[in-house]
Scaffold this active site. Structure first.
Site, PDB file in Angstrom:
ATOM      1  N   LYS A  37       0.840  -1.195   0.000  1.00 35.03           N
ATOM      2  CA  LYS A  37       0.000   0.000   0.000  1.00 35.03           C
ATOM      3  C   LYS A  37       0.877   1.248   0.000  1.00 35.03           C
ATOM      4  O   LYS A  37       1.835   1.346   0.778  1.00 35.03           O
ATOM      5  CB  LYS A  37      -0.926   0.008   1.219  1.00 35.03           C
ATOM      6  CG  LYS A  37      -2.011  -1.052   1.177  1.00 35.03           C
ATOM      7  CD  LYS A  37      -3.036  -0.751   0.097  1.00 35.03           C
ATOM      8  CE  LYS A  37      -4.170  -1.776   0.118  1.00 35.03           C
ATOM      9  NZ  LYS A  37      -5.190  -1.491  -0.918  1.00 35.03           N
ATOM     10  N   LYS A  66     -13.065  -7.558  -7.715  1.00 33.65           N
ATOM     11  CA  LYS A  66     -13.493  -7.926  -6.368  1.00 33.65           C
ATOM     12  C   LYS A  66     -14.956  -8.341  -6.438  1.00 33.65           C
ATOM     13  O   LYS A  66     -15.787  -7.619  -7.007  1.00 33.65           O
ATOM     14  CB  LYS A  66     -13.288  -6.750  -5.415  1.00 33.65           C
ATOM     15  CG  LYS A  66     -11.824  -6.313  -5.329  1.00 33.65           C
ATOM     16  CD  LYS A  66     -11.637  -5.089  -4.461  1.00 33.65           C
ATOM     17  CE  LYS A  66     -10.159  -4.689  -4.417  1.00 33.65           C
ATOM     18  NZ  LYS A  66      -9.907  -3.480  -3.615  1.00 33.65           N
ATOM     19  N   GLU A  88      -1.335  -0.695  -9.114  1.00 37.02           N
ATOM     20  CA  GLU A  88      -2.793  -0.732  -9.054  1.00 37.02           C
ATOM     21  C   GLU A  88      -3.366   0.665  -8.796  1.00 37.02           C
ATOM     22  O   GLU A  88      -3.059   1.294  -7.793  1.00 37.02           O
ATOM     23  CB  GLU A  88      -3.214  -1.699  -7.948  1.00 37.02           C
ATOM     24  CG  GLU A  88      -4.710  -1.895  -7.819  1.00 37.02           C
ATOM     25  CD  GLU A  88      -5.048  -2.961  -6.790  1.00 37.02           C
ATOM     26  OE1 GLU A  88      -6.130  -2.861  -6.172  1.00 37.02           O
ATOM     27  OE2 GLU A  88      -4.224  -3.883  -6.581  1.00 37.02           O
ATOM     28  N   ASP A  94      -8.573  -0.700 -10.745  1.00 34.97           N
ATOM     29  CA  ASP A  94      -9.416  -1.217  -9.673  1.00 34.97           C
ATOM     30  C   ASP A  94     -10.646  -0.319  -9.537  1.00 34.97           C
ATOM     31  O   ASP A  94     -11.721  -0.623 -10.051  1.00 34.97           O
ATOM     32  CB  ASP A  94      -8.628  -1.279  -8.362  1.00 34.97           C
ATOM     33  CG  ASP A  94      -9.475  -1.785  -7.186  1.00 34.97           C
ATOM     34  OD1 ASP A  94     -10.631  -2.192  -7.408  1.00 34.97           O
ATOM     35  OD2 ASP A  94      -8.986  -1.767  -6.060  1.00 34.97           O
ATOM     36  N   ASP A  96      -0.241  -0.551  -4.586  1.00 33.90           N
ATOM     37  CA  ASP A  96      -1.645  -0.131  -4.688  1.00 33.90           C
ATOM     38  C   ASP A  96      -1.775   1.252  -4.069  1.00 33.90           C
ATOM     39  O   ASP A  96      -1.570   1.434  -2.872  1.00 33.90           O
ATOM     40  CB  ASP A  96      -2.540  -1.125  -3.962  1.00 33.90           C
ATOM     41  CG  ASP A  96      -4.022  -0.778  -4.077  1.00 33.90           C
ATOM     42  OD1 ASP A  96      -4.358   0.173  -4.804  1.00 33.90           O
ATOM     43  OD2 ASP A  96      -4.837  -1.464  -3.429  1.00 33.90           O
TER      44      ASP A  96
END
Length: 344
Positions: free
Chosen positions: A118, A227, A175, A203, A148
């Site tokens: 992250k 997801k 991402e 995403d 991400d």
């Protein structure tokens, strides 16, 4: 891009049936993740087993209705047949300090072939991000790295950050470094001009758009992060991946072990699975709704049905009555939206 149509959202059963036996729990996190240390989850029980409804607190009824659709599919319809028996998963490193990285990685055990890091956390600097990437690369030099940003960078920040990260290690992909479809397309062009070959994954630009295929049409990304809950279920996510014609990485929406089963079902049903998936997030919880949390072993999750919650865990983690009522009202509002959706 393929011509396959995206499947419509399923028609839900009566709201009273969904609420009958519903349980609301709070899962404590080992480390602050996505701004929270307690992940609230509503569990539903249908004829096909347990299901999860857990949109993040800030999501409105329209967005939450897709999460409810995924729960309806899981508990009232079941999932398609798998084409593989095991799903490789990545480790996930939240926006911790570089010194905390070894401890986080240790929770995922051995055999992990990729790590998602992250970055772009509010209140942190690019130097913090770079230090975290260096720490992961130092601890696991043999694994693939991906970052991400949750659309947290502006264009110039993303160009600089990805250029500097490329000097540390070659990323599998980045991402959603910047917001939106146009932002991704512009960033791809800028990175190419600099000679930075980092692939971009969409995403939020897929799951938050009314048209999830717009990313593919715009040529804005190299692959899609999918997801199950935000996309409305396993079958609908499969149809989106097929129609987009992009390689897919299946990721968790910070689900409990019950919700993770949907992600595993999606990854198990995809015709191609070229990347390790972001489904090892049960390791981020200090407690879970099952006696044996669904964490990776030797870098993978076995494909199996959704686990049964442990009654003792449900009692231990159950939220106070006022939070349960808040979630019940939330489900009612999402149900109204989902019930009004016309098949497409």
């Amino acid at each position: 891009m393929n011509s396959t149509e995206i499947l419509p959202l399923p028609v839900p059963p009566p709201v009273e049936e969904l609420l009958d036996g519903a349980v609301v729990v709070g899962l404590p996190m080992n480390t602050r993740f996505r701004g929270t240390t307690l992940r609230e989850v509503m569990l539903l029980r249908g004829p096909y087993g347990w299901a999860e409804f857990s949109p993040f607190p800030e999501y409105d009824a329209v967005e939450s209705s897709r999460w409810l659709a995924a729960g309806v599919e899981a508990g009232w319809r079941g999932w398609p047949e798998p084409v593989r028996e095991s799903i490789p998963v990545n480790a996930t490193v939240p926006a911790v300090t570089a010194e905390q990285v070894p401890g986080v990685l240790s929770r995922f055990g051995e055999g992990i072939t990729a790590v998602k890091i992250k970055v772009a956390e509010s209140g942190q600097s690019m130097d913090d991000d770079l230090a975290r990437v260096r720490a992961v690369h130092r601890e696991r030099p043999e694994v693939g790295l991906r970052i991400d940003a949750n659309a947290g960078w502006k264009h110039d920040e993303a160009v600089e950050a990805l250029s500097r990260i490329a000097e540390i290690a070659k990323l599998e992909y980045a991402e959603q470094p910047v917001p939106g479809i146009e932002g991704l397309a512009r960033l791809r062009e800028a990175l190419a001009e600099r000679g930075v070959s980092t692939r971009l994954a969409a995403d939020e630009a897929i799951r938050k758009e009314t048209d999830p295929l717009a990313v593919a049409r715009a040529g804005a990304a190299d692959l899609a992060v999918v997801k199950v809950q935000p996309l409305g279920g396993v079958r609908r996510a499969l149809s989106i991946v097929e129609a987009a014609g992009l390689d897919a990485v299946v990721s968790s929406a910070l689900d409990s072990s019950v919700g993770l089963a949907g992600g595993v079902a999606l990854a198990a049903a995809l015709p191609r699975l070229p990347y390790a998936c972001g489904l090892g997030t049960a390791a981020l919880f200090a407690d879970d709704v099952v006696a044996d949390p669904w964490v990776p072993h030797h870098g993978a999750l076995a494909v199996r049905p959704a686990p049964e919650p442990d009654p003792r865990a449900l009692e231990r983690l159950r939220l106070p009555a006022e939070r349960e009522q808040w979630w019940r009202q939330r489900l009612i509002h999402a149900h109204r939206v989902l019930s009004a959706v016309e098949p497409t």
